[in-house]
Design a protein around this motif. Structure first.
Motif, PDB file in Angstrom:
ATOM      1  N   LEU A 156      -0.435   1.768  -0.600  1.00 22.27           N
ATOM      2  CA  LEU A 156      -0.879   1.262  -1.173  1.00 22.27           C
ATOM      3  C   LEU A 156      -2.685   2.216  -0.737  1.00 22.27           C
ATOM      4  CD1 LEU A 156      -0.609  -2.537  -0.980  1.00 22.27           C
ATOM      5  CD2 LEU A 156      -0.474  -0.967  -3.022  1.00 22.27           C
ATOM      6  N   ALA A 157      -2.493   2.762  -0.078  1.00 17.04           N
ATOM      7  CA  ALA A 157      -3.145   3.240   1.135  1.00 17.04           C
ATOM      8  C   ALA A 157      -2.871   4.931   0.465  1.00 17.04           C
ATOM      9  CB  ALA A 157      -3.837   3.152   1.853  1.00 17.04           C
ATOM     10  N   GLY A 158      -2.390   5.189   0.577  1.00 17.32           N
ATOM     11  CA  GLY A 158      -1.484   7.034   1.095  1.00 17.32           C
ATOM     12  C   GLY A 158      -1.165   6.936   1.955  1.00 17.32           C
ATOM     13  N   ASP A 159      -1.502   6.292   2.823  1.00 17.28           N
ATOM     14  CA  ASP A 159      -1.557   7.074   4.839  1.00 17.28           C
ATOM     15  C   ASP A 159      -0.451   7.697   4.859  1.00 17.28           C
ATOM     16  OD1 ASP A 159      -4.497   6.079   4.511  1.00 17.28           O
ATOM     17  OD2 ASP A 159      -3.692   4.166   6.112  1.00 17.28           O
ATOM     18  N   PRO A 160      -0.613   8.698   5.420  1.00 15.47           N
ATOM     19  CA  PRO A 160       0.464  10.098   5.944  1.00 15.47           C
ATOM     20  C   PRO A 160       1.184   8.916   7.228  1.00 15.47           C
ATOM     21  CG  PRO A 160      -1.812  10.515   7.069  1.00 15.47           C
ATOM     22  CD  PRO A 160      -1.845   9.679   5.813  1.00 15.47           C
ATOM     23  N   MET A 161       2.462   9.253   7.550  1.00 21.23           N
ATOM     24  CA  MET A 161       2.815   8.580   8.879  1.00 21.23           C
ATOM     25  C   MET A 161       3.741   9.534   9.513  1.00 21.23           C
ATOM     26  SD  MET A 161       6.630   6.622   9.046  1.00 21.23           S
ATOM     27  CE  MET A 161       5.645   4.905   8.950  1.00 21.23           C
ATOM     28  N   SER A 162       3.312   9.684  10.861  1.00 26.45           N
ATOM     29  CA  SER A 162       3.256  10.994  11.342  1.00 26.45           C
ATOM     30  C   SER A 162       4.826  10.367  11.607  1.00 26.45           C
ATOM     31  CB  SER A 162       2.480  11.051  12.951  1.00 26.45           C
ATOM     32  OG  SER A 162       3.619  10.166  13.459  1.00 26.45           O
ATOM     33  N   ALA A 163       5.776  11.515  12.740  1.00 30.64           N
ATOM     34  CA  ALA A 163       7.167  11.757  13.275  1.00 30.64           C
ATOM     35  C   ALA A 163       7.188  10.680  14.356  1.00 30.64           C
ATOM     36  CB  ALA A 163       7.604  13.843  13.337  1.00 30.64           C
TER      37      ALA A 163
END
Length: 240
Positions: A156-163
């Protein structure tokens, strides 16, 4: 050179490399068709026991090539079919995520059985940002992989997820330096390939089926698979 490079690795492992580094390995229709064809070919092969999927250059996969798929007549369904075929592929797949896995690239990562990642890896869904919706299972598979909250934050927010976050959530199982990533993935796939290949394939497919059921139904499926295993005379392997 093909946009999907196939390399024979050791001990029954094959390495599939998305090979458009200048485009961050964005998927074209031809690449999607190649993935479908390679899944079919490898499923028929007795020599291939496990596959490593990775990307060339600094990125894993930037999703669909928008220059091609923004056209009204673009064959968008072929990418969804490639992702479905990879997720249903009979051999175990280790994803070596060397960089950004975005939208369609994230869906490819979700189709792998096990993921390891470089520290630079980023996972992101941009469907809403580009005014699109997933047709390849993102809203089904991502919550199961990372949990409801993070999945909705990404979708929904397009937030990235880090490794690092992906490791903490269990989405990836290991973070390895970029220089060692492919070797680590091949070594892991080699340990899988050393198992009984028919049993490994059947167990993978059992795991896939159980993920789509309730706990009670899953227990029934496992019991049925065990009965079939014994009926076929496959003794337990007690070697260490």
């Amino acid at each position: 050179m093909s946009d999907l490079s196939i390399t024979a690795g050791p001990d029954g492992v094959e390495i599939w490399t998305l090979n458009r580094p200048n485009a961050r390995n964005a998927l074209t229709a031809d690449m999607a068709r190649q993935i479908c064809a390679e899944c079919a070919r490898a499923d028929r092969s007795d020599e291939i026991k496990a596959v490593v999927l990775t990307g060339a250059g600094p990125g894993f996969c930037a999703g669909l090539d928008l220059a091609e798929f923004s056209r009204p007549d673009a064959p968008r369904g072929v990418v969804g079919e490639a992702i479905r075929q990879l997720s249903q592929f009979g051999k175990p797949v280790v994803g070596a995520v060397n960089g950004a896995a975005v939208t369609g690239g994230l869906e490819l990562a979700l189709a792998c059985d096990i993921l390891i990642a470089a520290p630079e890896a980023i996972f992101r869904d941009t469907h809403l940002k580009i005014g699109a919706m997933s047709g390849s299972g993102m809203t089904v598979h991502l919550p199961r992989a990372v949990g409801r909250g993070w999945a909705r934050r990404m979708i929904l927010a397009g937030d990235p997820m880090s490794a690092e976050t992906a490791l903490r959530l269990g989405f990836v199982t290991e973070i390895v330096s970029a220089a060692e990533l492919l070797d680590s993935a091949v070594a892991l796939a080699g340990r899988i390939a050393a198992m009984d290949p028919e049993l490994a394939s059947a167990t993978k497919q059992l795991c896939n089926a159980i993920e789509r059921t309730t706990t009670e139904e899953g227990l029934d499926l496992e019991a049925a698979a065990l009965r079939n295993h014994r009926k076929n005379g496959r003794a337990w392997n007690t070697r260490k």
